[in-house]
Design an enzyme around this catalytic site. Structure first.
Site, mmCIF file in Angstrom:
data_model
loop_
_atom_site.group_PDB
_atom_site.id
_atom_site.type_symbol
_atom_site.label_atom_id
_atom_site.label_comp_id
_atom_site.label_asym_id
_atom_site.label_seq_id
_atom_site.Cartn_x
_atom_site.Cartn_y
_atom_site.Cartn_z
ATOM 1 N N ASP A 87 0.830 -1.204 0.000
ATOM 2 C CA ASP A 87 0.000 0.000 0.000
ATOM 3 C C ASP A 87 0.870 1.262 0.000
ATOM 4 O O ASP A 87 1.823 1.377 0.774
ATOM 5 C CB ASP A 87 -0.879 0.048 1.248
ATOM 6 C CG ASP A 87 -1.757 -1.182 1.419
ATOM 7 O OD1 ASP A 87 -1.292 -2.290 1.120
ATOM 8 O OD2 ASP A 87 -2.892 -1.025 1.887
ATOM 9 N N ARG B 19 -12.128 -6.232 10.897
ATOM 10 C CA ARG B 19 -12.523 -5.086 10.092
ATOM 11 C C ARG B 19 -14.034 -4.900 10.062
ATOM 12 O O ARG B 19 -14.526 -3.821 9.789
ATOM 13 C CB ARG B 19 -12.054 -5.262 8.647
ATOM 14 C CG ARG B 19 -10.582 -5.367 8.458
ATOM 15 C CD ARG B 19 -10.269 -5.636 6.993
ATOM 16 N NE ARG B 19 -8.866 -5.941 6.815
ATOM 17 C CZ ARG B 19 -7.921 -5.021 6.652
ATOM 18 N NH1 ARG B 19 -8.236 -3.750 6.664
ATOM 19 N NH2 ARG B 19 -6.660 -5.374 6.481
ATOM 20 N N HIS C 31 -1.103 4.426 -0.535
ATOM 21 C CA HIS C 31 -2.143 5.280 0.051
ATOM 22 C C HIS C 31 -1.886 6.779 -0.107
ATOM 23 O O HIS C 31 -1.948 7.539 0.865
ATOM 24 C CB HIS C 31 -2.325 4.944 1.521
ATOM 25 C CG HIS C 31 -3.292 3.817 1.750
ATOM 26 N ND1 HIS C 31 -4.613 3.881 1.365
ATOM 27 C CD2 HIS C 31 -3.127 2.591 2.305
ATOM 28 C CE1 HIS C 31 -5.221 2.745 1.685
ATOM 29 N NE2 HIS C 31 -4.337 1.938 2.240
ATOM 30 N N ASN D 252 -8.340 -2.949 -2.151
ATOM 31 C CA ASN D 252 -9.723 -2.673 -1.754
ATOM 32 C C ASN D 252 -10.079 -1.200 -1.861
ATOM 33 O O ASN D 252 -11.254 -0.843 -1.982
ATOM 34 C CB ASN D 252 -9.999 -3.195 -0.337
ATOM 35 C CG ASN D 252 -9.085 -2.587 0.701
ATOM 36 O OD1 ASN D 252 -7.862 -2.662 0.561
ATOM 37 N ND2 ASN D 252 -9.644 -2.012 1.739
ATOM 38 N N HIS D 253 -9.075 -0.312 -1.835
ATOM 39 C CA HIS D 253 -9.370 1.113 -1.953
ATOM 40 C C HIS D 253 -9.514 1.564 -3.403
ATOM 41 O O HIS D 253 -9.915 2.715 -3.638
ATOM 42 C CB HIS D 253 -8.309 1.951 -1.238
ATOM 43 C CG HIS D 253 -8.606 2.136 0.215
ATOM 44 N ND1 HIS D 253 -9.277 3.240 0.695
ATOM 45 C CD2 HIS D 253 -8.366 1.347 1.275
ATOM 46 C CE1 HIS D 253 -9.408 3.129 2.004
ATOM 47 N NE2 HIS D 253 -8.868 1.981 2.380
ATOM 48 N N HIS E 170 -2.280 -4.755 2.443
ATOM 49 C CA HIS E 170 -3.578 -4.564 3.103
ATOM 50 C C HIS E 170 -3.521 -4.233 4.584
ATOM 51 O O HIS E 170 -4.499 -3.770 5.142
ATOM 52 C CB HIS E 170 -4.412 -5.837 2.872
ATOM 53 C CG HIS E 170 -5.875 -5.711 3.139
ATOM 54 N ND1 HIS E 170 -6.628 -4.629 2.793
ATOM 55 C CD2 HIS E 170 -6.742 -6.592 3.717
ATOM 56 C CE1 HIS E 170 -7.895 -4.834 3.126
ATOM 57 N NE2 HIS E 170 -7.983 -6.020 3.698
ATOM 58 N N HIS F 39 -3.731 -8.535 -3.051
ATOM 59 C CA HIS F 39 -3.794 -7.481 -2.045
ATOM 60 C C HIS F 39 -4.197 -7.985 -0.669
ATOM 61 O O HIS F 39 -3.554 -7.684 0.337
ATOM 62 C CB HIS F 39 -4.766 -6.387 -2.490
ATOM 63 C CG HIS F 39 -4.820 -5.243 -1.522
ATOM 64 N ND1 HIS F 39 -3.793 -4.339 -1.387
ATOM 65 C CD2 HIS F 39 -5.766 -4.874 -0.622
ATOM 66 C CE1 HIS F 39 -4.101 -3.461 -0.453
ATOM 67 N NE2 HIS F 39 -5.285 -3.759 0.029
ATOM 68 N N ASP G 5 -6.374 7.135 -1.539
ATOM 69 C CA ASP G 5 -7.124 7.360 -0.286
ATOM 70 C C ASP G 5 -6.192 7.587 0.900
ATOM 71 O O ASP G 5 -5.087 7.071 0.966
ATOM 72 C CB ASP G 5 -8.085 6.222 0.032
ATOM 73 C CG ASP G 5 -9.353 6.249 -0.798
ATOM 74 O OD1 ASP G 5 -9.671 7.315 -1.355
ATOM 75 O OD2 ASP G 5 -10.035 5.215 -0.886
ATOM 76 N N ARG G 6 -6.733 8.361 1.846
ATOM 77 C CA ARG G 6 -6.061 8.725 3.102
ATOM 78 C C ARG G 6 -4.934 9.718 2.885
ATOM 79 O O ARG G 6 -4.969 10.817 3.381
ATOM 80 C CB ARG G 6 -5.619 7.490 3.877
ATOM 81 C CG ARG G 6 -6.795 6.665 4.409
ATOM 82 C CD ARG G 6 -6.376 5.777 5.550
ATOM 83 N NE ARG G 6 -7.524 5.126 6.171
ATOM 84 C CZ ARG G 6 -8.231 5.606 7.180
ATOM 85 N NH1 ARG G 6 -7.921 6.779 7.696
ATOM 86 N NH2 ARG G 6 -9.252 4.933 7.680
ATOM 87 N N ASP H 17 -4.098 -0.427 -3.362
ATOM 88 C CA ASP H 17 -4.251 0.699 -2.434
ATOM 89 C C ASP H 17 -3.264 1.815 -2.739
ATOM 90 O O ASP H 17 -2.470 2.238 -1.899
ATOM 91 C CB ASP H 17 -4.131 0.235 -0.981
ATOM 92 C CG ASP H 17 -5.429 -0.373 -0.472
ATOM 93 O OD1 ASP H 17 -6.315 -0.644 -1.296
ATOM 94 O OD2 ASP H 17 -5.559 -0.564 0.754
#
Length: 532
Positions: free
Chosen positions: A277, A437, A279, A338-339, A464, A387, A309-310, A306
């Site tokens: 990731d 989660r 991100h 997943n993002h 992940h 992932h 995001d963030r 990923d």
């Protein structure tokens, strides 16, 4: 049995029901690896504890308060795993205090264990139905697993219990807008919606006084263009919108030709660099390239999802990876995370960033491309890189993964192989368990062993989840986690890492600290409902 015990048992049943069978289509990503939960933290054991009368001695009550105070100090210091452990010890001594459950929920939110946070906040609410923080924390957790209607109810309760709390009212208003918007989009959704590229006339887009490198209208991207683009991004400048469109559309066309599970052979004298990731942490991405070398035909990379995001440079990360994918498609491999999905992009910043820096069409074009990304990569028939992780069924084979039709199912959904490839996590205990989660599942070393043996694999490589050392080797060497966003969200203090695979299948890990970046906070473009 006391009223408190009855309420706790009721809360337990509600929590387990929601925890084991999430209704959301998505959840959030990296969970920080922590030690196994203590006795009362395990929901499967909690029913036995609470089936007896809860009698708390004065000594235990005093000790529990001391542990809570220590937990608060660790929470402030952002040592979330230690805080969670201290709150667990306090709950073991005195499970009747709502604040202990609610504070542990906060620690779990900070480590992105949203399913557990929902369960703990529910316990707190059962113990004290007027506890505003418990409703607030449960609402934030519901948002994180895209259970927006449930979140709306809790935010509304916060405004009723604390009518002067401006923050709670803002979250309720924003969540209400989001719920209405999603309902409207669902109502007008059609099976084959037109592409966001429809009506886009790139030839008529004027570059005006754009001062960056250019691509000929019928030409391909060049290394010189990417070098210029990289420097522009470092300087805080943006790419011309025409080139944003061209990069995304070119990569979208490339991705339509790639398999759902790609196959890669590492040539003698070369390495394949696998990154986890990123991100939206653009300066960490550049740090990887500075340490390991920029992508080229002789220096292939695999980014394991990923990208966005963030972090507040998600467009820069995605455009840089996509630019190299256009330049050297066989040497810049991209797996979906997943993002790379619409639901999370709307909440965790990518949509807001696209709108702020470019426009909404850019977000939708990226989502079309994300839906075409491969889901896994098989490296020399030794390592499966994906992932999330493994599956609810031991019978899944590599051929099953190859046969997933990702073109017909663009979003992960709530069940099935696509969802599990993006969402599942390893656990130390054997067998399978509910995900902390609040979506997916966890798989143990025996599950990994059977999968690798059945498919003649040496190991799986996945991402992940935050790892404090940047990577972790679990399940007797068969499950390797790599996470490349150092000091995730400017708060976790973890190292980043990548792993190089040579032609003999040997692994070489590199760790690094977070790279300095301009003073823009993470989640700068995220929906307000996602914040604590």
């Amino acid at each position: 049995m006391s009223d408190v015990t009855r309420e706790l048992e009721s809360a337990l049943q509600d929590s387990i029901k929601g925890f084991a069978s999430p209704t959301s289509t998505t959840a959030n990503s990296p969970i920080i690896s922590s030690s196994e939960p203590q006795t009362i933290a395990d929901l499967s054991e909690l029913s036995e504890v609470l089936s007896h009368e809860v009698v708390v001695s004065e000594e235990n009550a005093v000790q529990a308060e001391e542990l809570k105070t220590q937990g608060n100090a660790r929470l402030i210091a952002k040592d979330f795993v230690a805080a969670q452990d201290l709150y667990t010890q306090a709950i073991d001594l005195n499970p009747t205090k709502a604040v202990y459950w609610a504070n542990r929920a906060q620690a779990e939110i900070s480590t992105e264990q949203y399913g557990s946070a929902i369960a703990d906040a529910t316990m707190a609410i059962k113990l004290d139905p007027t506890y505003v923080k418990a409703y607030y924390r449960r609402a934030v957790s519901y948002v994180s697993v895209t259970r927006h209607s449930d979140a709306l109810k809790d935010f509304r309760k916060c405004t009723q219990l604390a009518p002067n709390d401006k923050s709670a009212r803002l979250r309720w208003q924003e969540c209400n807008k989001l719920v209405r918007r999603l309902a409207f989009e669902a109502a007008i959704e059609v099976g084959d919606a037109p592409s966001a590229a429809e009506g886009l006339d790139l030839a008529r887009m004027d570059l005006g006084d754009y001062d960056g490198a250019r691509i000929e209208d019928e030409g391909r991207i060049t290394q010189e263009f990417i070098d210029d683009m990289t420097q522009r991004f470092k300087d805080g400048k943006r790419l011309h919108l025409k080139y944003v469109y061209r990069i995304v559309l070119a990569v979208k066309e490339i991705l339509t030709t790639e398999a759902t599970m790609t196959d890669v052979h590492v040539e003698q004298g070369k390495d394949l660099t696998v990154c986890g990731d990123t991100h939206g942490q653009y300066y960490d991405l550049l740090n990887i390239f500075d340490m390991n070398g920029y992508p080229s035909e002789d220096r292939p990379y695999l980014f394991n999802g990923d990208f966005v995001d963030r972090g507040s440079w998600s467009t820069e990360v995605a455009l840089t990876l996509f630019a190299y994918k256009w330049l050297i498609p066989g040497s810049m491999l991209l797996n979906r995370g997943n993002h790379e999905s619409i639901d999370l992009g709307k909440v965790y910043g990518f949509e807001g960033e696209c709108k702020h820096k470019y426009n909404e069409r850019v977000f939708h074009l990226f989502q079309e491309a994300f839906g075409l990304l491969p889901l896994a990569c098989l490296v020399d028939e030794r390592y499966l890189v994906l992932h999330g992780g493994l599956f609810s069924d031991d019978k899944v084979t590599l051929e099953d993964l190859r046969n997933i039709n990702r073109h017909s199912k663009k979003q992960p959904g709530t069940t099935g192989l696509l969802m599990e490839m993006l969402w599942t996590d390893p656990q130390d205990a054997p067998g399978r368990g509910a995900s902390k989660r609040g979506v997916g599942l966890q798989f143990g070393p025996d599950v990994t062993k059977r999968f690798c043996e059945n498919n003649n694999l040496k190991a799986i490589i996945r991402s992940h989840e935050v790892r404090m050392d940047g990577y972790e080797i679990q399940h007797d060497g068969r499950c390797i986690t790599v996470f490349s966003a150092a000091d995730y969200c400017d708060s976790v203090k973890n190292k980043g890492a990548f792993v190089k695979i040579d032609h003999q299948g040997q692994l070489n890990f590199t760790q690094y600290d977070a790279a300095p970046h301009p003073p823009i906070k993470p989640m700068a473009y995220a929906s307000p409902v996602s914040f604590m």
